[in-house]
Design a protein around this motif. Structure first.
Motif, PDB file in Angstrom:
ATOM      1  N   PHE A  67     -26.464 -30.196   4.075  1.00 38.41           N
ATOM      2  CA  PHE A  67     -26.429 -29.948   2.971  1.00 38.41           C
ATOM      3  C   PHE A  67     -25.344 -30.737   1.884  1.00 38.41           C
ATOM      4  CE2 PHE A  67     -28.604 -26.287   4.532  1.00 38.41           C
ATOM      5  CZ  PHE A  67     -30.048 -26.744   4.240  1.00 38.41           C
ATOM      6  N   GLY A  68     -24.423 -31.441   2.533  1.00 41.26           N
ATOM      7  CA  GLY A  68     -23.150 -31.893   1.977  1.00 41.26           C
ATOM      8  C   GLY A  68     -22.067 -31.005   1.689  1.00 41.26           C
ATOM      9  N   ASN A  69     -22.094 -29.610   2.171  1.00 42.67           N
ATOM     10  CA  ASN A  69     -21.293 -28.663   1.708  1.00 42.67           C
ATOM     11  C   ASN A  69     -19.943 -29.093   2.596  1.00 42.67           C
ATOM     12  OD1 ASN A  69     -22.607 -27.135   0.041  1.00 42.67           O
ATOM     13  ND2 ASN A  69     -23.810 -26.394   1.911  1.00 42.67           N
ATOM     14  N   LEU A  70     -18.880 -29.120   2.152  1.00 40.75           N
ATOM     15  CA  LEU A  70     -17.526 -29.459   2.950  1.00 40.75           C
ATOM     16  C   LEU A  70     -16.902 -28.129   3.493  1.00 40.75           C
ATOM     17  CD1 LEU A  70     -15.283 -31.721   3.406  1.00 40.75           C
ATOM     18  CD2 LEU A  70     -14.211 -30.901   1.401  1.00 40.75           C
ATOM     19  N   ILE A  71     -16.559 -27.887   4.465  1.00 34.70           N
ATOM     20  CA  ILE A  71     -16.266 -26.641   5.278  1.00 34.70           C
ATOM     21  C   ILE A  71     -15.067 -26.615   6.173  1.00 34.70           C
ATOM     22  CG2 ILE A  71     -17.285 -24.598   6.803  1.00 34.70           C
ATOM     23  CD1 ILE A  71     -20.001 -26.036   6.380  1.00 34.70           C
TER      24      ILE A  71
END
Length: 420
Positions: A67-71
């Motif tokens: 989803f393009g979340n930076l983790i």
């Protein structure tokens, strides 16, 4: 190894957090000294590279989900246990401020830095998240990364287009080599995966500033609905159609917008807010009676029953105005989120920490939407608000002090140390 729960305070490096906020604020800086860093843009990419560097310095392993979340992730000693998650966002509205969302991500990194630098043992894995497109300024729907994480993203969400007619699917695919939007279902989290989700954010309203409180504890987040309303009429030449023979959708739209203001303003406890932020005429011309006018409606209330009743009142007036003026209308719902409650247990933890600081921290409602709203679908949530000057947000003048941000981060840190 040091014990998890620390009795004393003052572990946060206030100068480091604030200097990072200022450095990040240079990416996408506007002529008005605001920030324009739309999700999945080149400015967002540059910002994520910088945030990745800080995450890695804090001992976090960094990746993107689909989803393009930076983790950023730091494994616990018992990886089978559910995750303690801290998050917010680093994308901005158009010509926005330096603090909205940012303090939650950088505060989370500061917490990870403390745990890493002090070699603190923890059973639960810690994740710090910068969610993709919380603001919705790129594809006009908002809270995308958190919606995706909890399983609420749809195929239609990926086909939405920005102003350059690029789909979200293509924007994600081109943003990072790890991101494959065709595999988005692999990035949906299950309820049992996450122990708690914590978020720190500037208040974006005046309550804390007016009442001289550096921080507040959120006990609930107002439900929100985003609609697109289209009113259609009869086009014509501005100079040749008599006023009494017009079916002008602009007049209808103006009357409806006034009704929205009056209906929402008339609620006795002032917990209902309605906003029209975008209006377009078609085809658009100073000498043309438009054939259609489209405008947005953002409607929010902590009380779902009242919010639904007010929307019904608005639609009733919309229908009547259109009938009176020979117009027709359609309503499209872009996003619909119910009000959510924060965890009573986490509120008690925050309150207890405040007492150790000799602070009487107010309990308050959030009128703004946050990623925490979606995360509440799968885990318990807690939020800390930090005072912002005059309650100004989504503007270049948005401001919060180094000391207040540090205080909010201290409280978040102490809560995390109790949960990991």
């Amino acid at each position: 190894m040091r014990s998890v729960y620390m009795q004393s305070l003052a572990y946060v490096d206030a100068n480091r957090i604030y200097s990072r906020i200022m450095e990040l604020g240079e990416i996408g800086r506007t002529k008005q000294s605001g920030v324009q860093r739309l999700a999945l843009s080149k400015e967002d990419k540059e910002a994520q590279i910088l945030v990745t560097k800080w995450m890695e310095e804090a001992g976090l392993t960094v990746s993107h989900d689909h989803f393009g979340n930076l983790i950023g992730r730091k494994e616990g000693e018992k990886p089978h246990l559910p995750i303690v998650m801290i998050g917010s966002h680093i994308d901005s509205v158009r010509n926005g401020g330096k603090f909205d969302g940012i303090i939650g991500v950088l505060g989370g990194i500061e917490i990870a830095q403390f745990i890493y630098s002090n070699n603190i043992s923890h059973a639960h894995t810690l994740e710090v998240i910068a969610f993709c497109e919380e603001e919705g300024s790129q594809f006009n729907d908002g809270l995308f990364g958190s919606r995706g994480m909890v399983g609420k993203a749809t195929e239609e969400d990926f086909q939405k287009k920005n102003d350059q007619q690029v789909t979200r699917f293509d924007a994600l695919k081109n943003f990072g080599s790890e991101i494959d939007p065709a595999r988005y279902k692999e990035s949906v989290r299950k309820e049992e995966e996450i122990k708690i989700y914590l978020e720190m954010h500037i208040e974006q309203g005046p309550y804390l500033d007016v009442n001289s409180h550096p921080v507040g504890i959120v006990n609930g987040i107002a439900g929100l609905s985003w609609y697109t309303i289209m009113i259609e009429g009869t086009p014509g030449h501005a100079g040749t159609v008599p006023m009494n023979l017009r079916n002008d959708p602009m007049i209808g739209a103006a009357k409806v917008i006034q009704e929205i203001n009056e209906i929402c303003s008339s609620q006795p406890d002032q917990q209902t807010v309605g906003t029209v932020g975008i209006i377009q005429a078609f085809p658009g011309g100073s000498n043309i009676i438009p054939n259609a006018v489209q405008f947005s409606l953002d409607l929010r209330d902590i009380n779902l029953t009242r919010k639904n009743r007010i929307f019904a009142e608005i639609e009733e007036r919309l229908q009547a105005i259109c009938q009176e003026n020979g117009l027709s209308y359609t309503i499209k719902t872009n996003i619909e989120l119910d009000p959510v409650a924060c965890s009573e247990e986490i509120i008690d933890v925050f309150t207890s920490i405040g007492k150790k600081l000799d602070m009487d921290i107010p309990i308050m409602v959030s009128g703004a939407g946050h990623d925490a709203m979606l995360m509440s679908e799968i885990t318990d949530i807690g939020m800390i608000f930090v005072r912002c000057k005059k309650g100004i947000s989504h503007q270049p003048e948005e401001s919060a002090t180094k000391e207040d941000i540090a205080m909010g981060t201290e409280i978040m840190l102490q809560a995390v140390l109790q949960y990991i």
